[in-house]
Motif scaffolding. Structure first.
Motif, PDB file in Angstrom:
ATOM      1  N   VAL A   1       0.816  -1.215   0.000  1.00 60.19           N
ATOM      2  CA  VAL A   1       0.000   0.000   0.000  1.00 60.19           C
ATOM      3  C   VAL A   1       0.853   1.269   0.000  1.00 60.19           C
ATOM      4  CG1 VAL A   1      -1.724   1.333   1.283  1.00 60.19           C
ATOM      5  CG2 VAL A   1      -1.919  -1.167   1.147  1.00 60.19           C
ATOM      6  N   TYR A   2       1.902   1.288   0.835  1.00 58.72           N
ATOM      7  CA  TYR A   2       2.633   2.534   1.071  1.00 58.72           C
ATOM      8  C   TYR A   2       4.041   2.584   0.473  1.00 58.72           C
ATOM      9  CZ  TYR A   2      -1.104   3.246   4.462  1.00 58.72           C
ATOM     10  OH  TYR A   2      -2.331   3.394   5.057  1.00 58.72           O
ATOM     11  N   GLY A   3       4.572   1.472  -0.002  1.00 51.13           N
ATOM     12  CA  GLY A   3       5.896   1.496  -0.602  1.00 51.13           C
ATOM     13  C   GLY A   3       6.822   0.452  -0.002  1.00 51.13           C
ATOM     14  N   LYS A   4       7.765  -0.037  -0.806  1.00 54.06           N
ATOM     15  CA  LYS A   4       8.635  -1.130  -0.395  1.00 54.06           C
ATOM     16  C   LYS A   4       9.627  -0.745   0.698  1.00 54.06           C
ATOM     17  CE  LYS A   4      11.995  -0.161  -4.060  1.00 54.06           C
ATOM     18  NZ  LYS A   4      12.703  -0.696  -5.256  1.00 54.06           N
ATOM     19  N   ASP A   5       9.816   0.555   0.931  1.00 58.75           N
ATOM     20  CA  ASP A   5      10.845   1.005   1.869  1.00 58.75           C
ATOM     21  C   ASP A   5      10.300   1.392   3.236  1.00 58.75           C
ATOM     22  OD1 ASP A   5       9.513   3.189   0.765  1.00 58.75           O
ATOM     23  OD2 ASP A   5      11.230   4.520   0.978  1.00 58.75           O
ATOM     24  N   VAL A   6       9.027   1.064   3.525  1.00 57.32           N
ATOM     25  CA  VAL A   6       8.426   1.476   4.800  1.00 57.32           C
ATOM     26  C   VAL A   6       7.796   0.295   5.533  1.00 57.32           C
ATOM     27  CG1 VAL A   6       7.960   3.794   3.931  1.00 57.32           C
ATOM     28  CG2 VAL A   6       6.169   2.036   3.775  1.00 57.32           C
ATOM     29  N   ILE A   7       7.539   0.534   6.818  1.00 61.47           N
ATOM     30  CA  ILE A   7       6.754  -0.376   7.645  1.00 61.47           C
ATOM     31  C   ILE A   7       5.688   0.451   8.354  1.00 61.47           C
ATOM     32  CG2 ILE A   7       8.490  -2.174   7.980  1.00 61.47           C
ATOM     33  CD1 ILE A   7       9.302  -0.871  10.580  1.00 61.47           C
ATOM     34  N   CYS A   8       4.642  -0.215   8.829  1.00 68.47           N
ATOM     35  CA  CYS A   8       3.516   0.466   9.461  1.00 68.47           C
ATOM     36  C   CYS A   8       3.340  -0.039  10.895  1.00 68.47           C
ATOM     37  CB  CYS A   8       2.221   0.190   8.705  1.00 68.47           C
ATOM     38  SG  CYS A   8       2.244   0.599   6.952  1.00 68.47           S
ATOM     39  N   ALA A   9       2.923   0.859  11.776  1.00 68.77           N
ATOM     40  CA  ALA A   9       2.643   0.471  13.158  1.00 68.77           C
ATOM     41  C   ALA A   9       1.449   1.277  13.658  1.00 68.77           C
ATOM     42  CB  ALA A   9       3.853   0.695  14.046  1.00 68.77           C
ATOM     43  N   ASP A  10       0.713   0.703  14.610  1.00 65.83           N
ATOM     44  CA  ASP A  10      -0.525   1.351  15.039  1.00 65.83           C
ATOM     45  C   ASP A  10      -0.878   0.938  16.468  1.00 65.83           C
ATOM     46  OD1 ASP A  10      -2.819   2.903  14.795  1.00 65.83           O
ATOM     47  OD2 ASP A  10      -4.019   1.246  14.034  1.00 65.83           O
ATOM     48  N   ASN A  11      -1.560   1.842  17.155  1.00 64.21           N
ATOM     49  CA  ASN A  11      -2.178   1.566  18.449  1.00 64.21           C
ATOM     50  C   ASN A  11      -3.290   2.593  18.561  1.00 64.21           C
ATOM     51  OD1 ASN A  11      -3.008   1.216  21.078  1.00 64.21           O
ATOM     52  ND2 ASN A  11      -0.948   1.137  21.926  1.00 64.21           N
ATOM     53  N   LEU A  12      -4.531   2.199  18.316  1.00 65.53           N
ATOM     54  CA  LEU A  12      -5.644   3.126  18.173  1.00 65.53           C
ATOM     55  C   LEU A  12      -5.656   4.177  19.273  1.00 65.53           C
ATOM     56  CD1 LEU A  12      -8.526   0.729  17.098  1.00 65.53           C
ATOM     57  CD2 LEU A  12      -7.124   2.225  15.671  1.00 65.53           C
ATOM     58  N   GLY A  13      -5.636   5.439  18.848  1.00 68.05           N
ATOM     59  CA  GLY A  13      -5.645   6.537  19.798  1.00 68.05           C
ATOM     60  C   GLY A  13      -4.280   6.915  20.326  1.00 68.05           C
ATOM     61  N   ARG A  14      -3.249   6.214  19.895  1.00 63.87           N
ATOM     62  CA  ARG A  14      -1.893   6.497  20.361  1.00 63.87           C
ATOM     63  C   ARG A  14      -0.937   6.426  19.180  1.00 63.87           C
ATOM     64  NH1 ARG A  14      -1.770   2.490  25.680  1.00 63.87           N
ATOM     65  NH2 ARG A  14      -3.497   3.473  26.781  1.00 63.87           N
ATOM     66  N   GLY A  15       0.044   7.324  19.144  1.00 67.35           N
ATOM     67  CA  GLY A  15       0.995   7.262  18.045  1.00 67.35           C
ATOM     68  C   GLY A  15       1.791   8.530  17.849  1.00 67.35           C
ATOM     69  N   ILE A  16       2.315   8.717  16.611  1.00 64.65           N
ATOM     70  CA  ILE A  16       3.235   9.805  16.304  1.00 64.65           C
ATOM     71  C   ILE A  16       2.529  11.041  15.759  1.00 64.65           C
ATOM     72  CG2 ILE A  16       5.294   8.415  15.947  1.00 64.65           C
ATOM     73  CD1 ILE A  16       4.541   8.169  13.005  1.00 64.65           C
ATOM     74  N   CYS A  17       3.226  12.213  15.822  1.00 62.18           N
ATOM     75  CA  CYS A  17       2.665  13.450  15.293  1.00 62.18           C
ATOM     76  C   CYS A  17       3.804  14.360  14.834  1.00 62.18           C
ATOM     77  CB  CYS A  17       1.807  14.137  16.359  1.00 62.18           C
ATOM     78  SG  CYS A  17       0.601  15.316  15.689  1.00 62.18           S
ATOM     79  N   SER A  18       3.483  15.533  14.310  1.00 67.55           N
ATOM     80  CA  SER A  18       4.496  16.470  13.830  1.00 67.55           C
ATOM     81  C   SER A  18       5.523  16.749  14.928  1.00 67.55           C
ATOM     82  CB  SER A  18       3.837  17.779  13.390  1.00 67.55           C
ATOM     83  OG  SER A  18       2.974  17.562  12.306  1.00 67.55           O
ATOM     84  N   GLY A  19       6.790  16.669  14.565  1.00 63.59           N
ATOM     85  CA  GLY A  19       7.870  16.859  15.526  1.00 63.59           C
ATOM     86  C   GLY A  19       8.516  15.565  15.946  1.00 63.59           C
ATOM     87  N   ASP A  20       7.853  14.442  15.672  1.00 56.68           N
ATOM     88  CA  ASP A  20       8.399  13.128  16.008  1.00 56.68           C
ATOM     89  C   ASP A  20       9.221  12.537  14.869  1.00 56.68           C
ATOM     90  OD1 ASP A  20       7.210  13.042  18.539  1.00 56.68           O
ATOM     91  OD2 ASP A  20       5.332  12.318  17.719  1.00 56.68           O
ATOM     92  N   SER A  21       9.149  13.151  13.688  1.00 53.35           N
ATOM     93  CA  SER A  21       9.858  12.649  12.510  1.00 53.35           C
ATOM     94  C   SER A  21      11.321  12.349  12.804  1.00 53.35           C
ATOM     95  CB  SER A  21       9.800  13.680  11.384  1.00 53.35           C
ATOM     96  OG  SER A  21       8.503  13.847  10.910  1.00 53.35           O
ATOM     97  N   GLY A  22      11.832  11.276  12.202  1.00 43.84           N
ATOM     98  CA  GLY A  22      13.226  10.908  12.383  1.00 43.84           C
ATOM     99  C   GLY A  22      13.519  10.152  13.649  1.00 43.84           C
ATOM    100  N   GLY A  23      12.526  10.042  14.530  1.00 43.71           N
ATOM    101  CA  GLY A  23      12.719   9.360  15.804  1.00 43.71           C
ATOM    102  C   GLY A  23      12.675   7.850  15.681  1.00 43.71           C
ATOM    103  N   PRO A  24      13.040   7.143  16.751  1.00 46.44           N
ATOM    104  CA  PRO A  24      13.207   5.690  16.704  1.00 46.44           C
ATOM    105  C   PRO A  24      11.946   4.876  16.950  1.00 46.44           C
ATOM    106  CG  PRO A  24      13.887   6.518  18.837  1.00 46.44           C
ATOM    107  CD  PRO A  24      13.498   7.720  18.032  1.00 46.44           C
ATOM    108  N   LEU A  25      11.798   3.818  16.155  1.00 47.13           N
ATOM    109  CA  LEU A  25      10.828   2.750  16.415  1.00 47.13           C
ATOM    110  C   LEU A  25      11.657   1.525  16.763  1.00 47.13           C
ATOM    111  CD1 LEU A  25       7.772   1.853  16.256  1.00 47.13           C
ATOM    112  CD2 LEU A  25       8.348   0.956  13.988  1.00 47.13           C
ATOM    113  N   VAL A  26      11.513   1.031  17.991  1.00 49.19           N
ATOM    114  CA  VAL A  26      12.422   0.008  18.524  1.00 49.19           C
ATOM    115  C   VAL A  26      11.660  -1.261  18.871  1.00 49.19           C
ATOM    116  CG1 VAL A  26      14.047  -0.525  20.388  1.00 49.19           C
ATOM    117  CG2 VAL A  26      13.984   1.776  19.405  1.00 49.19           C
TER     118      VAL A  26
END
Length: 257
Positions: free
Chosen positions: A179-204
């Motif tokens: 859906v989004y491209g071969k170079d990405v991964i997706c993560a979710d937790n309804l009502g919780r997640g990332i926003c402007s200013g979090d870009s470049g930060g770590p997913l561990v």
């Protein structure tokens, strides 16, 4: 910082004694996180303002998102490491080189990764540590932690001053890439997640504490209907290593002249 409604980071209480009550809980489903829990996290500061997150790869190299470098002068960039507050504390180091991926495409948000080479090395301690890169993309439902100083809601006008984090689950990598491209991964937790200013930060990855993603972008507002999109670190692993090695060697060569 600029990713289309990048999801703001919230965190589950990781250390109950460190939990900040009151206003700090008014983020997108998360809580304060001490830097000791994520010592690889840094703030990328443009002039005097928090611009994006970043991740410590080595004492001289930081990983971040390519879009964080758009319309930014390298000589104005600083990295703050070792502090839960982006405005104070820890170690503040100038950026010597900022290298976005040569095939970064802003309109598609593809190849949204970059390397920063620091003017002087970071001093490692319990609050400042590098993180290993994942060798392969984890499986569906892998539990992860994402952290940053991003906005606490889509219409907020400023970055949160104290580091936040949230647990999110990795979605099916195959479907995400379709859906989004071969170079990405997706993560979710309804009502919780990332926003402007979090870009470049770590997913561990919580299991092995390896870096599996860098915050890139999201659709439809912060932590709402759609998943957060992250650059797939395993996909870019060779590019990171090659780019860092070439640029660190060039600095060493310059010093010997």
């Amino acid at each position: 910082m600029f990713f289309k409604f990048i999801v703001s980071i919230s965190i589950v209480v990781l250390v109950s004694a460190a939990r900040i009550p009151g206003p700090e809980e008014r983020i997108v489903g998360g809580h304060y996180i001490p830097i000791e829990y994520v010592p690889w996290q840094v703030s990328l500061i443009n002039d005097t303002n928090h611009n994006c997150g970043g991740v410590i790869h080595s004492d001289r190299a930081i990983l971040t998102a390519a879009h964080c470098l758009s319309n930014v002068r390298t000589e104005n960039l600083l990295v703050r490491a070792g502090s839960s507050h982006w405005r104070k504390g820890g170690q503040l180091v100038k950026v010597l080189k900022a290298i976005p991926h040569e095939q970064y495409c802003p309109s598609l948000q593809s190849n949204d990764v970059a390397v920063l080479i620091l003017e002087s090395p970071l001093k490692f301690n319990r609050k400042v540590q590098k993180i290993d890169l994942a060798e392969e993309t984890p499986q569906d439902e892998t539990m992860t932690l994402v952290s940053g100083w991003g906005r606490t809601q889509a219409n907020a006008t400023y970055s949160w001053p104290i580091l936040q984090g949230v647990h999110v689950a990795l979605l099916d990598p195959t479907k995400c890439k379709e859906v989004y491209g071969k170079d990405v991964i997706c993560a979710d937790n309804l009502g919780r997640g990332i926003c402007s200013g979090d870009s470049g930060g770590p997913l561990v990855n919580l299991k092995d504490r390896k870096l599996i993603g860098l915050v890139s972008w999201g659709y439809g507002g912060c932590a709402r209907r759609n998943p957060g999109i992250y650059a797939d670190v395993a996909f870019f692993r060779n590019w990171f290593n090659k780019t860092i090695n070439e640029n660190i060697q060039s600095i060493t060569s310059d010093c010997k002249k």
